[in-house]
Enzyme design. Sequence first.
Site, mmCIF file in Angstrom:
data_model
loop_
_atom_site.group_PDB
_atom_site.id
_atom_site.type_symbol
_atom_site.label_atom_id
_atom_site.label_comp_id
_atom_site.label_asym_id
_atom_site.label_seq_id
_atom_site.Cartn_x
_atom_site.Cartn_y
_atom_site.Cartn_z
ATOM 1 N N GLY A 7 0.825 -1.219 0.000
ATOM 2 C CA GLY A 7 0.000 0.000 0.000
ATOM 3 C C GLY A 7 0.849 1.255 0.000
ATOM 4 O O GLY A 7 0.589 2.190 0.749
ATOM 5 N N ALA A 8 1.854 1.286 -0.892
ATOM 6 C CA ALA A 8 2.874 2.352 -0.807
ATOM 7 C C ALA A 8 2.679 3.476 -1.818
ATOM 8 O O ALA A 8 3.560 4.314 -1.972
ATOM 9 C CB ALA A 8 4.265 1.739 -0.981
ATOM 10 N N SER A 9 1.528 3.526 -2.486
ATOM 11 C CA SER A 9 1.347 4.572 -3.504
ATOM 12 C C SER A 9 0.991 5.916 -2.896
ATOM 13 O O SER A 9 1.208 6.956 -3.519
ATOM 14 C CB SER A 9 0.255 4.152 -4.495
ATOM 15 O OG SER A 9 -0.944 3.877 -3.807
ATOM 16 N N ASP A 17 -3.549 -7.168 -4.713
ATOM 17 C CA ASP A 17 -4.404 -7.128 -3.527
ATOM 18 C C ASP A 17 -3.758 -8.072 -2.513
ATOM 19 O O ASP A 17 -3.808 -9.292 -2.679
ATOM 20 C CB ASP A 17 -5.812 -7.599 -3.904
ATOM 21 C CG ASP A 17 -6.744 -7.689 -2.701
ATOM 22 O OD1 ASP A 17 -6.264 -7.633 -1.554
ATOM 23 O OD2 ASP A 17 -7.963 -7.828 -2.920
ATOM 24 N N VAL A 18 -3.140 -7.498 -1.482
ATOM 25 C CA VAL A 18 -2.348 -8.322 -0.570
ATOM 26 C C VAL A 18 -3.202 -9.155 0.393
ATOM 27 O O VAL A 18 -2.659 -9.901 1.207
ATOM 28 C CB VAL A 18 -1.310 -7.489 0.216
ATOM 29 C CG1 VAL A 18 -0.205 -7.010 -0.703
ATOM 30 C CG2 VAL A 18 -1.945 -6.322 0.953
ATOM 31 N N ASN A 38 1.957 -2.349 5.457
ATOM 32 C CA ASN A 38 1.304 -1.052 5.673
ATOM 33 C C ASN A 38 -0.118 -0.999 5.125
ATOM 34 O O ASN A 38 -0.944 -0.225 5.616
ATOM 35 C CB ASN A 38 2.158 0.045 5.005
ATOM 36 C CG ASN A 38 1.408 1.351 4.875
ATOM 37 O OD1 ASN A 38 1.262 2.101 5.840
ATOM 38 N ND2 ASN A 38 0.890 1.629 3.676
ATOM 39 N N SER A 57 -1.949 0.390 14.873
ATOM 40 C CA SER A 57 -2.663 1.654 15.134
ATOM 41 C C SER A 57 -2.841 1.847 16.634
ATOM 42 O O SER A 57 -2.883 0.870 17.393
ATOM 43 C CB SER A 57 -4.055 1.597 14.491
ATOM 44 O OG SER A 57 -4.856 2.663 14.955
ATOM 45 N N TYR A 72 -11.983 -2.595 13.115
ATOM 46 C CA TYR A 72 -10.671 -2.005 12.801
ATOM 47 C C TYR A 72 -9.712 -2.206 13.984
ATOM 48 O O TYR A 72 -8.565 -2.634 13.800
ATOM 49 C CB TYR A 72 -10.845 -0.516 12.491
ATOM 50 C CG TYR A 72 -9.561 0.201 12.140
ATOM 51 C CD1 TYR A 72 -9.022 0.102 10.860
ATOM 52 C CD2 TYR A 72 -8.889 0.985 13.077
ATOM 53 C CE1 TYR A 72 -7.839 0.764 10.526
ATOM 54 C CE2 TYR A 72 -7.713 1.648 12.754
ATOM 55 C CZ TYR A 72 -7.202 1.537 11.481
ATOM 56 O OH TYR A 72 -6.028 2.181 11.161
ATOM 57 N N ALA A 125 -9.736 -4.444 16.308
ATOM 58 C CA ALA A 125 -9.344 -5.856 16.449
ATOM 59 C C ALA A 125 -8.323 -6.253 15.389
ATOM 60 O O ALA A 125 -7.369 -6.990 15.666
ATOM 61 C CB ALA A 125 -10.588 -6.748 16.353
ATOM 62 N N LYS A 161 -6.121 -4.362 14.053
ATOM 63 C CA LYS A 161 -4.838 -3.736 14.386
ATOM 64 C C LYS A 161 -4.225 -4.357 15.642
ATOM 65 O O LYS A 161 -3.002 -4.448 15.769
ATOM 66 C CB LYS A 161 -5.029 -2.222 14.554
ATOM 67 C CG LYS A 161 -5.396 -1.529 13.244
ATOM 68 C CD LYS A 161 -4.273 -1.695 12.219
ATOM 69 C CE LYS A 161 -4.537 -1.027 10.902
ATOM 70 N NZ LYS A 161 -3.426 -1.188 9.938
HETATM 71 P P1 NAD Z 1 -4.264 5.506 3.033
HETATM 72 O O1 NAD Z 1 -5.683 5.172 2.810
HETATM 73 O O2 NAD Z 1 -3.717 6.765 2.489
HETATM 74 O O3 NAD Z 1 -3.322 4.308 2.535
HETATM 75 C C1 NAD Z 1 -3.678 2.962 2.638
HETATM 76 C C2 NAD Z 1 -3.048 2.235 1.485
HETATM 77 O O4 NAD Z 1 -3.324 0.833 1.574
HETATM 78 C C3 NAD Z 1 -3.587 2.714 0.137
HETATM 79 O O5 NAD Z 1 -2.528 2.855 -0.754
HETATM 80 C C4 NAD Z 1 -4.493 1.565 -0.288
HETATM 81 O O6 NAD Z 1 -4.670 1.445 -1.679
HETATM 82 C C5 NAD Z 1 -3.711 0.388 0.289
HETATM 83 N N1 NAD Z 1 -4.512 -0.815 0.338
HETATM 84 C C6 NAD Z 1 -5.748 -0.988 0.884
HETATM 85 N N2 NAD Z 1 -6.170 -2.235 0.691
HETATM 86 C C7 NAD Z 1 -5.185 -2.883 0.008
HETATM 87 C C8 NAD Z 1 -5.035 -4.200 -0.483
HETATM 88 N N3 NAD Z 1 -5.991 -5.115 -0.304
HETATM 89 N N4 NAD Z 1 -3.889 -4.525 -1.136
HETATM 90 C C9 NAD Z 1 -2.918 -3.610 -1.321
HETATM 91 N N5 NAD Z 1 -3.005 -2.341 -0.867
HETATM 92 C C10 NAD Z 1 -4.132 -1.990 -0.216
HETATM 93 O O7 NAD Z 1 -4.081 5.473 4.602
HETATM 94 P P2 NAD Z 1 -2.805 5.671 5.547
HETATM 95 O O8 NAD Z 1 -3.268 6.566 6.620
HETATM 96 O O9 NAD Z 1 -1.583 6.003 4.785
HETATM 97 O O10 NAD Z 1 -2.713 4.195 6.152
HETATM 98 C C11 NAD Z 1 -1.588 3.353 6.067
HETATM 99 C C12 NAD Z 1 -1.638 2.352 7.190
HETATM 100 O O11 NAD Z 1 -1.539 3.054 8.433
HETATM 101 C C13 NAD Z 1 -2.970 1.584 7.259
HETATM 102 O O12 NAD Z 1 -2.714 0.244 7.599
HETATM 103 C C14 NAD Z 1 -3.719 2.279 8.379
HETATM 104 O O13 NAD Z 1 -4.653 1.445 8.991
HETATM 105 C C15 NAD Z 1 -2.568 2.632 9.288
HETATM 106 N N6 NAD Z 1 -2.863 3.706 10.227
HETATM 107 C C16 NAD Z 1 -3.083 4.978 9.801
HETATM 108 C C17 NAD Z 1 -3.330 5.961 10.719
HETATM 109 C C18 NAD Z 1 -3.521 7.399 10.335
HETATM 110 O O14 NAD Z 1 -3.757 8.224 11.234
HETATM 111 N N7 NAD Z 1 -3.429 7.772 9.071
HETATM 112 C C19 NAD Z 1 -3.384 5.663 12.081
HETATM 113 C C20 NAD Z 1 -3.171 4.352 12.472
HETATM 114 C C21 NAD Z 1 -2.895 3.384 11.549
#
Ligand code: NAD
Length: 243
Positions: free
Chosen positions: A13-15, A64-65, A91, A143, A156, A158, A160
């Site tokens: 999910g690194a885009s 899709d991971v 991630n 998280s 969510y 659970a 995490k």
């Molecule tokens: P984001 O929505 O910007 O990024 C999430 C990424 O995961 C996206 O690129 C999405 O396409 C990808 N993704 C989703 N389902 C996927 C799949 N099945 N296969 C491959 N890729 C997939 O959100 P973010 O805030 O950058 O979140 C990144 C991680 O950090 C997540 O796991 C999120 O739960 C966690 N997180 C974020 C926060 C926050 O405050 N932003 C807090 C706690 C945890």
Amino acid sequence: MDDLNGKVALVTGASVGIGRAIAEGLAKVGVDLAVNYFQHQAEAEEVCASIRTLGRRALAVQADVSKSAEVERLVKTVEESLGTVEILVNNAGIARVQPLAEIREEDWDELITVNLKSAFLVTQRVVPGMRARHWGRIINVSSVAAHIGGVVGPHYAASKAGMLGLTHSYANLLVREGITANSIAPALVYTQMVASNPRARADLIPVGRFGKVEEVADVAVMLAGNGYITGQTINVDGGWYMT
Ligand code: NAD
């Protein structure tokens, strides 16, 4: 700290968001990157272009991971093109903000599958390569919700919290093999996930602001270089959950 120059990392999910910042942070310390993406191809190619300007190799791979066949194709593609995955950052994740009474079994299954099962699938696939090298880093993006419930919902939280169990088990099982496993537990880091959640307010955070993606990336880079921290959760949450 271990020299990370020339190591190969896979960030799921690194885009966009936190994943993008972690990928770019690792590239800055000499790591070659596999940028997994689900839907945002143009953004993933952009991340790769920015990594290449740092002089590192980068490869965008759609997958899709949460599906084992796609994980197999993803990791095989990375191995053939960049080499063995030595640093894995789980991630990829989703949050579904719903009223408590409306969370159904399908919602539970979806979040557990996308957020938790995915981390298991990718880790299982890359660990044999790490074991063969006697070196590896597994970094799971959990998280604050794992500790205090958070602002999404029990499904969510659970998913995490499950990542912390995954981290502890891999850390234990691999501790003598040069492989560490740690979690990062962020809170309210300003990304699309937070921007689209009306329950996410900066005033919930003791420091009084949202976090920056670079503040999470910084910790991921530290964990990648440190061979003496394992089985831990590093909270990057502006003081919301204190241990
Ligand atoms: P984001 O929505 O910007 O990024 C999430 C990424 O995961 C996206 O690129 C999405 O396409 C990808 N993704 C989703 N389902 C996927 C799949 N099945 N296969 C491959 N890729 C997939 O959100 P973010 O805030 O950058 O979140 C990144 C991680 O950090 C997540 O796991 C999120 O739960 C966690 N997180 C974020 C926060 C926050 O405050 N932003 C807090 C706690 C945890």
